[in-house]
Design a protein around this motif. Structure first.
Motif, PDB file in Angstrom:
ATOM      1  N   ARG A 130      35.924  10.638   4.768  1.00 45.10           N
ATOM      2  CA  ARG A 130      35.432   9.452   3.683  1.00 45.10           C
ATOM      3  C   ARG A 130      34.179   9.771   3.256  1.00 45.10           C
ATOM      4  N   VAL A 131      33.152  10.106   4.149  1.00 47.91           N
ATOM      5  CA  VAL A 131      31.762  10.182   4.056  1.00 47.91           C
ATOM      6  C   VAL A 131      31.296  11.311   2.993  1.00 47.91           C
ATOM      7  N   LEU A 132      32.133  12.288   3.285  1.00 45.66           N
ATOM      8  CA  LEU A 132      31.996  13.523   2.516  1.00 45.66           C
ATOM      9  C   LEU A 132      32.545  13.034   1.062  1.00 45.66           C
ATOM     10  N   GLY A 133      33.507  12.352   0.961  1.00 50.34           N
ATOM     11  CA  GLY A 133      34.152  11.833  -0.615  1.00 50.34           C
ATOM     12  C   GLY A 133      33.148  10.957  -1.257  1.00 50.34           C
ATOM     13  N   LYS A 134      32.204  10.115  -0.550  1.00 49.67           N
ATOM     14  CA  LYS A 134      31.296   9.244  -0.973  1.00 49.67           C
ATOM     15  C   LYS A 134      30.189   9.990  -1.511  1.00 49.67           C
ATOM     16  N   GLN A 135      29.736  10.970  -0.712  1.00 50.88           N
ATOM     17  CA  GLN A 135      28.670  11.702  -1.166  1.00 50.88           C
ATOM     18  C   GLN A 135      28.881  12.563  -2.396  1.00 50.88           C
ATOM     19  N   ILE A 136      29.899  12.988  -2.513  1.00 46.77           N
ATOM     20  CA  ILE A 136      30.255  13.803  -3.727  1.00 46.77           C
ATOM     21  C   ILE A 136      30.445  12.706  -4.966  1.00 46.77           C
ATOM     22  N   ALA A 137      31.154  11.737  -4.669  1.00 51.12           N
ATOM     23  CA  ALA A 137      31.176  10.592  -5.714  1.00 51.12           C
ATOM     24  C   ALA A 137      29.908  10.106  -6.270  1.00 51.12           C
ATOM     25  N   PHE A 138      28.862   9.810  -5.265  1.00 45.19           N
ATOM     26  CA  PHE A 138      27.606   9.312  -5.557  1.00 45.19           C
ATOM     27  C   PHE A 138      26.811  10.428  -6.328  1.00 45.19           C
ATOM     28  N   ASP A 139      27.053  11.475  -6.005  1.00 46.58           N
ATOM     29  CA  ASP A 139      26.281  12.710  -6.664  1.00 46.58           C
ATOM     30  C   ASP A 139      26.789  12.778  -8.163  1.00 46.58           C
ATOM     31  N   PHE A 140      27.977  12.744  -8.271  1.00 42.38           N
ATOM     32  CA  PHE A 140      28.499  13.035  -9.898  1.00 42.38           C
ATOM     33  C   PHE A 140      28.365  11.723 -10.677  1.00 42.38           C
ATOM     34  N   VAL A 141      28.411  10.422 -10.038  1.00 40.08           N
ATOM     35  CA  VAL A 141      28.457   9.342 -10.924  1.00 40.08           C
ATOM     36  C   VAL A 141      27.121   8.713 -11.107  1.00 40.08           C
ATOM     37  N   VAL A 142      26.154   9.002  -9.950  1.00 36.34           N
ATOM     38  CA  VAL A 142      24.900   8.330 -10.182  1.00 36.34           C
ATOM     39  C   VAL A 142      23.779   9.425 -10.191  1.00 36.34           C
ATOM     40  N   LEU A 143      23.676  10.326  -9.511  1.00 33.69           N
ATOM     41  CA  LEU A 143      22.592  11.326  -9.510  1.00 33.69           C
ATOM     42  C   LEU A 143      22.512  12.325 -10.575  1.00 33.69           C
ATOM     43  N   GLN A 144      23.503  12.917 -10.883  1.00 37.12           N
ATOM     44  CA  GLN A 144      23.380  13.888 -11.773  1.00 37.12           C
ATOM     45  C   GLN A 144      23.362  13.289 -13.524  1.00 37.12           C
ATOM     46  N   PRO A 145      24.189  12.731 -13.785  1.00 41.53           N
ATOM     47  CA  PRO A 145      24.183  12.005 -14.938  1.00 41.53           C
ATOM     48  C   PRO A 145      22.748  11.060 -15.210  1.00 41.53           C
ATOM     49  N   PHE A 146      22.147  10.424 -14.254  1.00 37.97           N
ATOM     50  CA  PHE A 146      21.182   9.454 -14.552  1.00 37.97           C
ATOM     51  C   PHE A 146      19.907   9.757 -13.914  1.00 37.97           C
ATOM     52  N   ILE A 147      19.965  11.032 -13.145  1.00 38.82           N
ATOM     53  CA  ILE A 147      18.637  11.433 -12.757  1.00 38.82           C
ATOM     54  C   ILE A 147      18.513  12.924 -12.903  1.00 38.82           C
ATOM     55  N   TYR A 148      19.151  13.709 -12.657  1.00 39.77           N
ATOM     56  CA  TYR A 148      19.301  15.298 -12.872  1.00 39.77           C
ATOM     57  C   TYR A 148      19.007  15.570 -14.142  1.00 39.77           C
ATOM     58  N   TRP A 149      19.824  15.093 -15.193  1.00 37.54           N
ATOM     59  CA  TRP A 149      19.644  15.640 -16.407  1.00 37.54           C
ATOM     60  C   TRP A 149      18.467  14.845 -17.289  1.00 37.54           C
ATOM     61  N   PRO A 150      18.304  13.758 -16.973  1.00 41.00           N
ATOM     62  CA  PRO A 150      17.077  13.040 -17.773  1.00 41.00           C
ATOM     63  C   PRO A 150      15.817  13.805 -17.134  1.00 41.00           C
ATOM     64  N   CYS A 151      15.723  14.203 -15.941  1.00 34.96           N
ATOM     65  CA  CYS A 151      14.311  14.829 -15.268  1.00 34.96           C
ATOM     66  C   CYS A 151      14.347  15.969 -15.990  1.00 34.96           C
ATOM     67  N   TYR A 152      15.491  16.668 -16.053  1.00 36.92           N
ATOM     68  CA  TYR A 152      15.297  17.967 -16.418  1.00 36.92           C
ATOM     69  C   TYR A 152      14.976  18.112 -18.210  1.00 36.92           C
ATOM     70  N   TYR A 153      15.597  17.415 -18.635  1.00 36.95           N
ATOM     71  CA  TYR A 153      15.097  17.223 -20.398  1.00 36.95           C
ATOM     72  C   TYR A 153      13.620  16.873 -20.319  1.00 36.95           C
ATOM     73  N   THR A 154      13.293  15.690 -19.715  1.00 38.79           N
ATOM     74  CA  THR A 154      11.885  15.386 -19.755  1.00 38.79           C
ATOM     75  C   THR A 154      11.002  16.460 -19.435  1.00 38.79           C
ATOM     76  N   THR A 155      11.158  17.002 -18.263  1.00 38.75           N
ATOM     77  CA  THR A 155      10.223  18.359 -17.746  1.00 38.75           C
ATOM     78  C   THR A 155      10.294  19.331 -19.016  1.00 38.75           C
ATOM     79  N   LYS A 156      11.292  19.332 -19.609  1.00 36.56           N
ATOM     80  CA  LYS A 156      11.395  20.605 -20.315  1.00 36.56           C
ATOM     81  C   LYS A 156      10.636  20.068 -21.700  1.00 36.56           C
ATOM     82  N   GLU A 157      10.501  18.930 -22.070  1.00 37.04           N
ATOM     83  CA  GLU A 157       9.612  18.496 -23.204  1.00 37.04           C
ATOM     84  C   GLU A 157       8.230  18.358 -22.906  1.00 37.04           C
ATOM     85  N   MET A 158       7.996  17.880 -21.744  1.00 39.24           N
ATOM     86  CA  MET A 158       6.608  17.979 -21.189  1.00 39.24           C
ATOM     87  C   MET A 158       6.052  19.279 -21.168  1.00 39.24           C
TER      88      MET A 158
END
Length: 213
Positions: A101-129
Motif C-alpha cells: 500500500r505504501v508502494l502504491g501511495k508513493q507512486i501515486a503521489f509522484d505522478f499526481v503531485v510531484l511530476q506535473p506540478f513540480i518536476y515539469w515547472p522546474c524544468y521549463y523554468t530552469t530552461k528559460e533562465m
C-alpha cells in the motif's frame, strides 16, 4: 564487483554520490543526444542547452529529489514500514500488504503531485533562465538577482510553454516511468536515487530530443 563497490559508496555517501550521478548523467545524456542523435558537429553544439540539463540535474535531481524521495517519503509514508518493505526479499515484499500500500501511495503521489506540478515547472523554468538570461548582466551585483529574473519573465514564459504540452508531457512521463518506479520504490532507500538516475539517462535523452530546444 563493480556493483558491490558502487553499493558501498552509495551507502556511505548517499547524498553526494547520487548528486554526482544525477549531474554527470544529465550532461552526458544531452551532449550525446546532440552529437550522435541530432548529428551535430562539435562547433554546432548548443552548450547552453547542455548547461540547462547540468543545472537541472544538480539542483533538482540531485538536491531536491533527495530531500523529497528519500527524506520526505520517509516522513510522509511511515519510515518503519517503508524501510522494512524496501529491505525485504522479493518473496517477503509480495506478502507485505502494508508495504505494498505504501508502494502504491508513493507512486501515486509522484505522478499526481510531484511530476506535473513540480518536476515539469522546474524544468521549463530552469530552461528559460539558463537559455535566455544575459549572464553578464546577471553578474552585475548592483541589481538584485530576483529583479533580473523577474524582468526576464522566465517563470511566466516557462509556464506558458508548459501549458501547451501539459498532457503529452505527463502522459509520456507516466508511460516511461511507471514500470521503473515499481522497482525503484521497492529497493533499499540508499540506492533509490542512484537507480532513478541510471534509468533517467534514457529519459533525459527523450527530454533532450523533444523538449531541449
Amino acid at each position: 564487483m563493480v556493483w558491490a563497490l558502487f553499493s558501498r559508496v552509495a551507502s556511505k555517501y548517499p547524498f553526494w554520490s547520487q548528486t554526482a550521478v544525477a549531474t554527470s548523467k544529465s550532461v552526458v545524456a544531452d551532449a550525446g543526444t546532440q552529437r550522435y542523435l541530432e548529428k551535430r558537429d562539435f562547433d554546432e553544439m548548443d552548450w547552453r542547452r547542455t548547461a540547462v540539463f547540468g543545472t537541472f540535474g544538480f539542483v533538482y535531481l540531485g538536491f531536491f529529489q533527495y530531500g523529497v524521495y528519500v527524506k520526505g517519503f520517509e516522513y510522509l509514508f511511515n519510515k518503519e514500514v517503508l524501510n522494512r518493505f524496501c529491505n525485504a526479499p522479493l518473496r517477503e515484499k509480495m506478502k507485505d500488504k502494508e508495504g505494498l500500500r505504501v508502494l502504491g501511495k508513493q507512486i501515486a503521489f509522484d505522478f499526481v503531485v510531484l511530476q506535473p506540478f513540480i518536476y515539469w515547472p522546474c524544468y521549463y523554468t530552469t530552461k528559460e533562465m539558463v537559455k535566455t538570461t544575459d549572464l553578464t548582466e546577471l553578474a552585475n551585483k548592483e541589481v538584485p538577482v530576483k529583479s533580473k529574473l523577474e524582468e526576464a519573465g522566465a517563470f511566466s514564459t516557462a509556464m506558458a510553454k508548459y501549458k501547451k504540452t501539459f498532457l503529452i508531457d505527463n502522459f509520456g512521463m507516466l508511460g516511461f516511468w511507471l514500470p521503473a518506479d515499481i522497482i525503484i520504490y521497492s529497493i533499499p532507500m540508499h540506492l533509490r536515487l542512484h537507480l532513478t538516475h541510471l534509468v533517467s539517462f534514457g529519459w533525459t535523452v527523450v527530454v533532450s530530443l523533444y523538449r531541449g530546444d
